[in-house]
Motif scaffolding. Structure first.
Motif, short mmCIF file in Angstrom:
data_model
loop_
_atom_site.label_atom_id
_atom_site.label_comp_id
_atom_site.label_asym_id
_atom_site.label_seq_id
_atom_site.Cartn_x
_atom_site.Cartn_y
_atom_site.Cartn_z
N PRO A 217 3.68 5.11 -19.80
CA PRO A 217 2.39 5.79 -19.94
C PRO A 217 2.55 7.32 -19.96
O PRO A 217 3.53 7.86 -19.50
CB PRO A 217 1.65 5.35 -18.68
CG PRO A 217 2.72 5.09 -17.68
CD PRO A 217 3.88 4.55 -18.45
N ASN A 218 1.50 7.94 -20.51
CA ASN A 218 1.50 9.38 -20.70
C ASN A 218 0.98 10.11 -19.47
O ASN A 218 1.17 11.30 -19.33
CB ASN A 218 0.61 9.69 -21.91
CG ASN A 218 0.81 11.09 -22.39
OD1 ASN A 218 -0.07 11.92 -22.24
ND2 ASN A 218 1.97 11.37 -22.92
N GLU A 219 0.31 9.35 -18.60
CA GLU A 219 -0.26 9.95 -17.40
C GLU A 219 -0.21 8.92 -16.27
O GLU A 219 -0.55 7.76 -16.48
CB GLU A 219 -1.70 10.37 -17.67
CG GLU A 219 -2.30 11.22 -16.56
CD GLU A 219 -3.73 11.62 -16.87
OE1 GLU A 219 -3.97 12.40 -17.79
OE2 GLU A 219 -4.62 11.12 -16.15
N ILE A 220 0.25 9.37 -15.11
CA ILE A 220 0.28 8.49 -13.93
C ILE A 220 -0.51 9.17 -12.83
O ILE A 220 -0.30 10.36 -12.56
CB ILE A 220 1.74 8.21 -13.49
CG1 ILE A 220 2.45 7.34 -14.54
CG2 ILE A 220 1.78 7.54 -12.12
CD1 ILE A 220 3.93 7.12 -14.28
N ALA B 1 4.92 14.11 -20.29
CA ALA B 1 3.83 13.33 -19.70
C ALA B 1 3.44 14.02 -18.41
O ALA B 1 4.02 15.06 -18.05
CB ALA B 1 4.29 11.90 -19.44
N LYS B 2 2.45 13.46 -17.73
CA LYS B 2 1.92 14.12 -16.51
C LYS B 2 1.85 13.13 -15.37
O LYS B 2 1.53 11.96 -15.56
CB LYS B 2 0.51 14.63 -16.80
CG LYS B 2 0.44 16.15 -16.95
CD LYS B 2 -0.98 16.64 -16.85
CE LYS B 2 -1.70 16.63 -18.17
NZ LYS B 2 -3.07 17.15 -18.10
N ILE B 3 2.10 13.64 -14.16
CA ILE B 3 1.84 12.85 -12.96
C ILE B 3 0.85 13.66 -12.14
O ILE B 3 1.10 14.84 -11.83
CB ILE B 3 3.13 12.58 -12.16
CG1 ILE B 3 4.07 11.68 -12.98
CG2 ILE B 3 2.81 11.93 -10.80
CD1 ILE B 3 5.43 11.50 -12.37
N PRO C 137 0.83 -1.21 0.00
CA PRO C 137 0.00 0.00 0.00
C PRO C 137 0.87 1.27 0.00
O PRO C 137 1.72 1.43 0.88
CB PRO C 137 -0.81 -0.14 1.29
CG PRO C 137 -0.83 -1.61 1.56
CD PRO C 137 0.48 -2.14 1.07
N GLY C 138 0.67 2.12 -1.01
CA GLY C 138 1.43 3.37 -1.09
C GLY C 138 2.83 3.24 -1.64
O GLY C 138 3.57 4.21 -1.69
N LYS C 139 3.22 2.04 -2.05
CA LYS C 139 4.57 1.83 -2.61
C LYS C 139 4.45 1.26 -4.01
O LYS C 139 3.82 0.21 -4.20
CB LYS C 139 5.36 0.85 -1.73
CG LYS C 139 6.10 1.54 -0.60
CD LYS C 139 7.25 0.69 -0.11
CE LYS C 139 8.42 0.86 -1.03
NZ LYS C 139 9.65 0.27 -0.61
N TYR C 140 5.04 1.97 -4.96
CA TYR C 140 4.90 1.55 -6.35
C TYR C 140 6.23 1.50 -7.08
O TYR C 140 7.17 2.23 -6.75
CB TYR C 140 4.01 2.53 -7.12
CG TYR C 140 2.58 2.58 -6.64
CD1 TYR C 140 1.63 1.74 -7.21
CD2 TYR C 140 2.21 3.46 -5.64
CE1 TYR C 140 0.31 1.79 -6.77
CE2 TYR C 140 0.89 3.51 -5.20
CZ TYR C 140 -0.06 2.67 -5.77
OH TYR C 140 -1.35 2.72 -5.35
N ASP C 141 6.26 0.66 -8.12
CA ASP C 141 7.29 0.74 -9.14
C ASP C 141 6.60 1.31 -10.37
O ASP C 141 5.46 0.93 -10.66
CB ASP C 141 7.84 -0.65 -9.49
CG ASP C 141 8.94 -1.09 -8.55
OD1 ASP C 141 9.42 -0.26 -7.75
OD2 ASP C 141 9.33 -2.27 -8.62
N ALA C 142 7.26 2.21 -11.09
CA ALA C 142 6.69 2.72 -12.33
C ALA C 142 7.67 2.45 -13.46
O ALA C 142 8.83 2.87 -13.40
CB ALA C 142 6.40 4.21 -12.22
N TYR C 143 7.21 1.72 -14.45
CA TYR C 143 8.04 1.46 -15.64
C TYR C 143 7.59 2.40 -16.74
O TYR C 143 6.42 2.40 -17.12
CB TYR C 143 7.90 0.00 -16.07
CG TYR C 143 8.58 -0.93 -15.08
CD1 TYR C 143 9.93 -1.24 -15.23
CD2 TYR C 143 7.88 -1.44 -13.99
CE1 TYR C 143 10.56 -2.06 -14.30
CE2 TYR C 143 8.51 -2.25 -13.07
CZ TYR C 143 9.85 -2.56 -13.23
OH TYR C 143 10.48 -3.36 -12.32
N VAL C 144 8.52 3.22 -17.21
CA VAL C 144 8.18 4.22 -18.23
C VAL C 144 9.10 4.07 -19.43
O VAL C 144 10.33 4.03 -19.29
CB VAL C 144 8.28 5.66 -17.66
CG1 VAL C 144 7.81 6.67 -18.70
CG2 VAL C 144 7.47 5.81 -16.37
#
Ligand code: CUA
Length: 159
Positions: free
Chosen positions: A83-86, A153-155, A67-74
């Motif tokens: 992705p273009n938006e996270i 891109a946008k977060i 919960p609240g911990k992510y990996d983001a592959y861009v």
């Protein structure tokens, strides 16, 4: 004992004080402001990295680790980020993994200390905790061709 002129001594003292001052500034920045050095994290084949199943970049986006911990592959390509938006929630910590399938790109995420190169064949990694709600722009800051200025891109961090 060699004789050193008074003004010479003052200048030597000044130079040493300046070096000490810079060393303190670098130390404070590194530990106090959490400056991270983007080091080479891993290697991938830029020709197959975007193929689903071959690497996590085959299906770019967020992976929840806890919960609240992510990996983001861009994925960075001329001239877009995928992705273009996270979308995130305040308090989320994200470790970003970036790679390129074609040429050299760069990434700066506004309002964070994420700023690194994206090279084909290599994975760049940095982590950030999003403490405030708002929008961050993910900008390519390395000239990558005719559409370079359109590559962003946008977060979105929701409360
Ligand atoms: Cu990608 Cu500039």
């Amino acid at each position: 004992m060699i004789h050193i002129d008074r003004y010479e001594k003052i200048w030597i003292g000044f130079s040493i004080a300046m070096l000490a001052g810079l060393l303190i500034a670098v130390t404070v920045m590194a530990f106090g402001y959490g400056i991270q050095l983007p080091v080479e994290f891993g290697r991938v084949d830029p020709k197959t990295v975007a193929t689903p199943g071959v690497s996590p970049f085959g299906e770019p986006g967020l992976r929840e680790l806890a919960p609240g911990k992510y990996d983001a592959y861009v994925l960075a390509q001329a001239w877009r980020f995928t992705p273009n938006e996270i979308r995130l929630k305040v308090g989320d910590t994200v470790t970003f993994y970036f790679t390129s399938t074609d040429v050299q790109h760069g990434v700066k995420i506004t309002g964070t200390n994420i700023n690194m190169m994206i090279l084909p064949g290599q994975v760049s990694r940095l982590t950030h905790k999003f403490e405030n709600a708002g929008e961050h722009v993910v900008i390519c800051h390395e000239y990558c061709g005719a559409g370079h200025h359109t590559m962003f891109a946008k977060i979105i961090v929701e409360p």
